[in-house]
Design a protein around this motif. Structure first.
Motif, PDB file in Angstrom:
ATOM      1  N   VAL A 187       3.576   6.603 -11.310  1.00 38.20           N
ATOM      2  CA  VAL A 187       4.030   6.720 -13.209  1.00 38.20           C
ATOM      3  C   VAL A 187       3.316   8.227 -13.481  1.00 38.20           C
ATOM      4  O   VAL A 187       3.360   8.446 -14.542  1.00 38.20           O
ATOM      5  CB  VAL A 187       3.517   5.652 -13.616  1.00 38.20           C
ATOM      6  CG1 VAL A 187       5.155   4.072 -12.970  1.00 38.20           C
ATOM      7  CG2 VAL A 187       2.740   5.287 -13.529  1.00 38.20           C
ATOM      8  N   SER A 188       1.859   8.663 -13.180  1.00 40.31           N
ATOM      9  CA  SER A 188       1.588   9.624 -12.939  1.00 40.31           C
ATOM     10  C   SER A 188       0.396  10.047 -12.107  1.00 40.31           C
ATOM     11  O   SER A 188       0.258   9.581 -10.689  1.00 40.31           O
ATOM     12  CB  SER A 188      -0.136   9.007 -14.134  1.00 40.31           C
ATOM     13  OG  SER A 188      -0.176  10.087 -14.738  1.00 40.31           O
ATOM     14  N   GLY A 189       0.618  11.300 -12.145  1.00 40.16           N
ATOM     15  CA  GLY A 189      -0.218  12.443 -10.849  1.00 40.16           C
ATOM     16  C   GLY A 189       0.994  11.937  -9.242  1.00 40.16           C
ATOM     17  O   GLY A 189       2.041  11.669  -9.615  1.00 40.16           O
ATOM     18  N   THR A 190      -0.119  12.080  -8.520  1.00 37.89           N
ATOM     19  CA  THR A 190       0.455  12.286  -7.113  1.00 37.89           C
ATOM     20  C   THR A 190       0.138  11.323  -5.758  1.00 37.89           C
ATOM     21  O   THR A 190      -1.324  11.151  -6.041  1.00 37.89           O
ATOM     22  CB  THR A 190       0.652  13.649  -6.475  1.00 37.89           C
ATOM     23  OG1 THR A 190       1.430  15.184  -7.232  1.00 37.89           O
ATOM     24  CG2 THR A 190       1.288  13.821  -5.624  1.00 37.89           C
ATOM     25  N   VAL A 191       0.767  10.524  -5.275  1.00 44.34           N
ATOM     26  CA  VAL A 191       0.605   9.521  -4.469  1.00 44.34           C
ATOM     27  C   VAL A 191       1.219  10.194  -3.340  1.00 44.34           C
ATOM     28  O   VAL A 191       2.493  10.344  -2.711  1.00 44.34           O
ATOM     29  CB  VAL A 191       0.954   8.605  -4.688  1.00 44.34           C
ATOM     30  CG1 VAL A 191       0.410   7.617  -3.372  1.00 44.34           C
ATOM     31  CG2 VAL A 191       0.263   7.813  -6.008  1.00 44.34           C
ATOM     32  N   THR A 192       0.996  10.134  -1.876  1.00 51.67           N
ATOM     33  CA  THR A 192       1.695  10.375  -0.728  1.00 51.67           C
ATOM     34  C   THR A 192       1.611   9.599  -0.471  1.00 51.67           C
ATOM     35  O   THR A 192       0.662   8.763   0.446  1.00 51.67           O
ATOM     36  CB  THR A 192       0.717  11.781   0.053  1.00 51.67           C
ATOM     37  OG1 THR A 192       1.304  12.544  -0.470  1.00 51.67           O
ATOM     38  CG2 THR A 192       1.498  11.898   1.251  1.00 51.67           C
ATOM     39  N   VAL A 193       3.001   8.989   0.316  1.00 50.21           N
ATOM     40  CA  VAL A 193       3.182   7.183   0.737  1.00 50.21           C
ATOM     41  C   VAL A 193       3.217   8.085   2.764  1.00 50.21           C
ATOM     42  O   VAL A 193       4.394   8.171   2.731  1.00 50.21           O
ATOM     43  CB  VAL A 193       4.227   6.960   0.560  1.00 50.21           C
ATOM     44  CG1 VAL A 193       3.709   5.486   1.363  1.00 50.21           C
ATOM     45  CG2 VAL A 193       3.642   6.834  -0.894  1.00 50.21           C
TER      46      VAL A 193
END
Length: 122
Positions: free
Chosen positions: A59-65
């Motif tokens: 919902v905010s920023g970047t997440v690498t999964v």
């Protein structure tokens, strides 16, 4: 294109901002929801599930999964709140958080530690 499904959530934008809708978008009923934040630069997860399906939204920023279903692997970058990664029970996953990232997780089952599989695929 990723082997792992990333939904494009319905988003409505006008001069006042954007509104993204989850209603009817997920292929399962949400039983548990939580969000992870304050994890800048950290990697979390490192498991798969016996039954639980999940939907992940940065919902905010970047997440690498990082995803691994025993057949294919991929790094899925969630960088827009209109993206939703579906994580199936078989999917080994870790989440690496960028600065200020907030990850919303919606699950098909309540928390049960015995439902986790901590061993990655060989």
């Amino acid at each position: 294109m990723s082997h792992f499904p990333v939904l494009k959530l319905p988003t409505h934008t006008d001069p006042r901002g954007s509104l993204t809708v989850l209603e009817g978008a997920l292929p399962f009923a949400v039983v548990r929801s939580y969000w992870i934040y304050g994890a800048d630069g950290q990697t979390r997860g490192g498991h798969r599930h016996r039954h639980t399906r999940q939907a992940l939204v940065a919902v905010s920023g970047t997440v690498t999964v990082y995803m691994n279903d025993g057949v294919a692997t991929d790094n899925v970058v969630l960088a827009h709140p209109g993206q939703c990664l579906l994580v199936e029970p078989k999917d080994w996953h870790t989440m690496t958080f960028g600065p200020g990232a907030v990850l919303l997780v919606m699950s098909s089952h309540p928390y049960d530690r015995s439902e986790y599989i901590d061993e990655p695929y060989a």
